[in-house]
Design a protein around this motif. Structure first.
Motif, PDB file in Angstrom:
ATOM      1  N   ASP A 339     -25.073 -17.244  -7.064  1.00 44.51           N
ATOM      2  CA  ASP A 339     -25.360 -18.663  -6.896  1.00 44.51           C
ATOM      3  C   ASP A 339     -24.257 -19.487  -7.553  1.00 44.51           C
ATOM      4  OD1 ASP A 339     -25.807 -18.442  -9.628  1.00 44.51           O
ATOM      5  OD2 ASP A 339     -27.985 -18.710  -9.468  1.00 44.51           O
ATOM      6  N   ALA A 340     -24.386 -20.814  -7.513  1.00 45.03           N
ATOM      7  CA  ALA A 340     -23.351 -21.696  -8.045  1.00 45.03           C
ATOM      8  C   ALA A 340     -23.150 -21.503  -9.536  1.00 45.03           C
ATOM      9  CB  ALA A 340     -23.704 -23.148  -7.735  1.00 45.03           C
ATOM     10  N   VAL A 341     -24.226 -21.219 -10.255  1.00 44.03           N
ATOM     11  CA  VAL A 341     -24.104 -20.996 -11.699  1.00 44.03           C
ATOM     12  C   VAL A 341     -23.212 -19.786 -11.965  1.00 44.03           C
ATOM     13  CG1 VAL A 341     -25.362 -20.419 -13.812  1.00 44.03           C
ATOM     14  CG2 VAL A 341     -26.329 -22.056 -12.186  1.00 44.03           C
ATOM     15  N   ALA A 342     -23.391 -18.720 -11.189  1.00 45.29           N
ATOM     16  CA  ALA A 342     -22.565 -17.519 -11.365  1.00 45.29           C
ATOM     17  C   ALA A 342     -21.100 -17.820 -11.077  1.00 45.29           C
ATOM     18  CB  ALA A 342     -23.060 -16.407 -10.440  1.00 45.29           C
ATOM     19  N   VAL A 343     -20.846 -18.670 -10.088  1.00 44.22           N
ATOM     20  CA  VAL A 343     -19.464 -19.026  -9.754  1.00 44.22           C
ATOM     21  C   VAL A 343     -18.802 -19.742 -10.929  1.00 44.22           C
ATOM     22  CG1 VAL A 343     -18.006 -20.424  -8.256  1.00 44.22           C
ATOM     23  CG2 VAL A 343     -19.906 -19.124  -7.279  1.00 44.22           C
ATOM     24  N   PHE A 344     -19.477 -20.744 -11.475  1.00 42.71           N
ATOM     25  CA  PHE A 344     -18.875 -21.491 -12.584  1.00 42.71           C
ATOM     26  C   PHE A 344     -18.749 -20.635 -13.843  1.00 42.71           C
ATOM     27  CE2 PHE A 344     -20.279 -25.214 -10.064  1.00 42.71           C
ATOM     28  CZ  PHE A 344     -19.060 -25.872 -10.014  1.00 42.71           C
ATOM     29  N   ARG A 345     -19.724 -19.767 -14.082  1.00 43.43           N
ATOM     30  CA  ARG A 345     -19.640 -18.893 -15.253  1.00 43.43           C
ATOM     31  C   ARG A 345     -18.419 -17.976 -15.142  1.00 43.43           C
ATOM     32  NH1 ARG A 345     -24.455 -16.751 -15.001  1.00 43.43           N
ATOM     33  NH2 ARG A 345     -25.408 -18.211 -16.488  1.00 43.43           N
ATOM     34  N   ALA A 346     -18.214 -17.417 -13.950  1.00 43.26           N
ATOM     35  CA  ALA A 346     -17.067 -16.528 -13.748  1.00 43.26           C
ATOM     36  C   ALA A 346     -15.749 -17.287 -13.826  1.00 43.26           C
ATOM     37  CB  ALA A 346     -17.200 -15.828 -12.397  1.00 43.26           C
ATOM     38  N   GLN A 347     -15.698 -18.494 -13.271  1.00 41.48           N
ATOM     39  CA  GLN A 347     -14.471 -19.289 -13.347  1.00 41.48           C
ATOM     40  C   GLN A 347     -14.106 -19.607 -14.791  1.00 41.48           C
ATOM     41  OE1 GLN A 347     -15.185 -22.689 -10.816  1.00 41.48           O
ATOM     42  NE2 GLN A 347     -14.320 -21.670  -9.025  1.00 41.48           N
ATOM     43  N   GLN A 348     -15.109 -19.927 -15.593  1.00 44.01           N
ATOM     44  CA  GLN A 348     -14.844 -20.230 -17.001  1.00 44.01           C
ATOM     45  C   GLN A 348     -14.341 -18.993 -17.745  1.00 44.01           C
ATOM     46  OE1 GLN A 348     -18.499 -21.920 -18.476  1.00 44.01           O
ATOM     47  NE2 GLN A 348     -18.433 -23.628 -17.016  1.00 44.01           N
ATOM     48  N   ARG A 349     -14.951 -17.851 -17.468  1.00 44.76           N
ATOM     49  CA  ARG A 349     -14.497 -16.624 -18.110  1.00 44.76           C
ATOM     50  C   ARG A 349     -13.077 -16.276 -17.668  1.00 44.76           C
ATOM     51  NH1 ARG A 349     -13.429 -13.627 -22.193  1.00 44.76           N
ATOM     52  NH2 ARG A 349     -13.554 -11.371 -21.847  1.00 44.76           N
ATOM     53  N   LEU A 350     -12.795 -16.445 -16.390  1.00 42.89           N
ATOM     54  CA  LEU A 350     -11.446 -16.156 -15.902  1.00 42.89           C
ATOM     55  C   LEU A 350     -10.431 -17.075 -16.562  1.00 42.89           C
ATOM     56  CD1 LEU A 350      -9.520 -14.648 -14.038  1.00 42.89           C
ATOM     57  CD2 LEU A 350     -10.084 -16.287 -12.233  1.00 42.89           C
ATOM     58  N   GLN A 351     -10.761 -18.329 -16.749  1.00 41.37           N
ATOM     59  CA  GLN A 351      -9.830 -19.244 -17.395  1.00 41.37           C
ATOM     60  C   GLN A 351      -9.554 -18.827 -18.830  1.00 41.37           C
ATOM     61  OE1 GLN A 351      -8.202 -21.362 -15.684  1.00 41.37           O
ATOM     62  NE2 GLN A 351      -6.999 -22.194 -17.370  1.00 41.37           N
ATOM     63  N   GLU A 352     -10.567 -18.331 -19.532  1.00 41.93           N
ATOM     64  CA  GLU A 352     -10.361 -17.815 -20.894  1.00 41.93           C
ATOM     65  C   GLU A 352      -9.383 -16.651 -20.881  1.00 41.93           C
ATOM     66  OE1 GLU A 352     -14.252 -16.715 -22.089  1.00 41.93           O
ATOM     67  OE2 GLU A 352     -14.962 -18.773 -22.399  1.00 41.93           O
ATOM     68  N   LEU A 353      -9.559 -15.756 -19.932  1.00 45.75           N
ATOM     69  CA  LEU A 353      -8.673 -14.590 -19.837  1.00 45.75           C
ATOM     70  C   LEU A 353      -7.265 -14.997 -19.431  1.00 45.75           C
ATOM     71  CD1 LEU A 353     -11.185 -12.146 -18.125  1.00 45.75           C
ATOM     72  CD2 LEU A 353     -10.297 -11.979 -20.467  1.00 45.75           C
ATOM     73  N   ARG A 354      -7.133 -15.986 -18.557  1.00 49.08           N
ATOM     74  CA  ARG A 354      -5.803 -16.472 -18.191  1.00 49.08           C
ATOM     75  C   ARG A 354      -5.068 -17.027 -19.403  1.00 49.08           C
ATOM     76  NH1 ARG A 354      -7.306 -19.637 -12.514  1.00 49.08           N
ATOM     77  NH2 ARG A 354      -6.967 -17.839 -11.107  1.00 49.08           N
ATOM     78  N   ALA A 355      -5.791 -17.708 -20.280  1.00 45.02           N
ATOM     79  CA  ALA A 355      -5.158 -18.252 -21.484  1.00 45.02           C
ATOM     80  C   ALA A 355      -4.669 -17.137 -22.406  1.00 45.02           C
ATOM     81  CB  ALA A 355      -6.143 -19.160 -22.217  1.00 45.02           C
TER      82      ALA A 355
END
Length: 462
Positions: A339-355
């Protein structure tokens, strides 16, 4: 390593000198394809007469011998449009005849390259093993019932067999690198956006790349000069980065404890032998952690990006589910659980890893890891299709999520004769540096580009 066949440079030299001609090259290619029969390399090869006629047309162009790819044959993965030819995605009920040619392919044709046909793939470009096709299942050129790798299975085979010196393929999760590794050739995933993806039926539009396969870095360079260009119709398009300036390379090497070979001791020894030789390529070895890269890779199929495939194929899945191979259908339907919550949760985690990963590039220019940690036979994959596919993508899944450029480099064979491949990767737009490092691994001469301070440019981009 294999000796697949004449390179781009060799074919050009023959055509330009007059010792050979595009028509004779076309006849050779057609005969080579016919000799193999239905081996799973091609879905739609250009018939012999049409291929020779197309080559003759190239010969008649004004100034033909000055064209940068004069008469050089190439294949196109069958998820990329070429006008007048079917695009099947290895799903006959989905197939259509393309009315336009993908801009990247058009650039090659305009440069005098000879289109040979459409190559096999895992259905809907979903898979890394090459067995997910209703057409004949291709096998690696190394035999032993070894899988060809996918999804760009036929493209890798066409190059490894020497039928064409390069192919245009794709790479979303490793689809250009894994089959290259399993067939002893070079598979390069440039930074996203350097080659237009207009005319590609997307797997995951936000991650897809057009890629190149060849037997030498020199051939990749020649083709890339033609095919790479900003495209205003591609929202991910961008200009290429700085050329490698010849500075001493800093190669990142993860500790052995970070490397996974899935119990394959032969492959482990083979890769460690490659690492031991890196000190002789004029580079500094720097320890780096692979953990943030692997954590990002786990998001690809365990996270909501699998649902992005439904943007393209959701309607077809609903209307024609029985037209889709069962394993592909299982993967596609799995996207509905997010769902949309899972999408935003994953995007936030990916951004942390990109940093976290961004900080790595202040310490190293490139990182070297195995392209694959082990291999499988066709029967092993068919017996456990999901798990084996996940293993194959262990070192490749994170590439596009983290916006990297990466190249699979053939490094000979292991003690038991299986192909061994190292993957060199670096940050977005460091493509020239990554290719320079790959050329050193192959002991292939490569001229240094413009004297740009690569590290300074990368720092500014961050």
């Amino acid at each position: 390593m294999l000796n697949p066949g004449p390179t781009v440079a060799e074919i050009l030299a023959s055509h330009e000198s007059g010792s050979g001609a595009p028509t004779s090259t076309a006849a050779r290619v057609a005969d080579a394809i016919a000799a193999r029969g239905a081996d799973g390399t091609w879905i739609t090869p250009v018939p012999r007469e049409r291929l020779i006629a197309a080559a003759a047309e190239i010969e008649r162009r004004p100034g033909a011998r000055t064209l940068p790819l004069y008469g050089v044959p190439f294949g196109v993965k069958d998820s990329i449009d070429v006008a007048g030819w079917p695009t099947t995605l290895a799903c006959p009920d989905y197939a259509y005849t393309a009315t336009d040619t993908a801009p990247a392919v058009r650039r090659l044709l305009d440069a005098g390259a000879l289109f040979v046909g459409k190559t096999n793939l895992d259905q809907f470009a979903t898979g890394l093993n090459g067995t997910r096709t209703p057409y004949p299942v291709p096998r690696s050129v190394f035999g032993g019932d070894l899988i060809s790798g996918g999804s760009s299975s036929g493209s890798a085979l066409a190059v490894a067999l020497g039928q064409v010196p390069f192919c245009v393929a794709t790479d979303t999760a490793g689809s250009g690198r894994v089959p290259a590794a399993l067939n002893g050739i070079v598979g390069w995933k440039p930074s996203r956006g350097l080659i237009s993806t207009v005319g590609l039926v997307p797997a995951c539009r936000s991650l897809d790349c057009l890629t190149l396969m060849a037997s030498r870095i020199e051939d990749l360079d020649r083709v890339f000069e033609v095919i790479a260009a900003p495209d205003p119709d591609d929202p991910w398009s961008r200009a290429r980065g700085p050329r490698y300036d010849g500075a001493r390379l800093r190669i990142g090497l993860p500790p052995e404890s970070d490397l996974e070979f899935f119990g394959d001791e032969v492959y482990r020894r083979a890769h460690l032998a490659i690492r031991a030789r890196l000190g002789g390529v004029g580079a500094d070895r720097v320890p780096v952690s692979l953990r943030p890269f692997l954590d990002a890779g786990e998001l690809l199929y365990q996270g909501p990006w699998v649902a992005e495939r439904l943007v393209e194929f959701g309607d077809f899945l609903a209307e024609r589910p029985d037209s889709i191979l069962p394993v592909i259908r299982e993967i596609l339907t799995g996207g509905y659980r997010f769902d949309a919550v899972a999408v935003f949760r994953a995007q936030q985690r990916l951004q942390e890893l990109r940093a976290i990963v961004a900080r790595v590039w202040s310490e190293v220019d490139v990182v070297v890891v195995p392209t694959i940690g082990t291999t499988f036979t066709v029967d092993q994959v068919l017996a456990d299709p999901i798990a084996t596919n996940t293993v194959l993508g262990h070192y490749t899944h994170f590439g596009n999520l983290l916006d990297l450029t990466a190249v699979a480099v053939p490094m000979g064979v292991a003690a038991d004769g299986r192909p061994v491949s190292a993957m060199v990767f670096g940050p977005a737009l460091a493509d020239d540096t990554v290719l320079a490092a790959a050329a050193r691994l192959l002991d292939e001469p490569r001229p240094t580009g413009a004297r740009t301070d690569v590290r300074l440019v990368q720092k500014e981009q961050r």
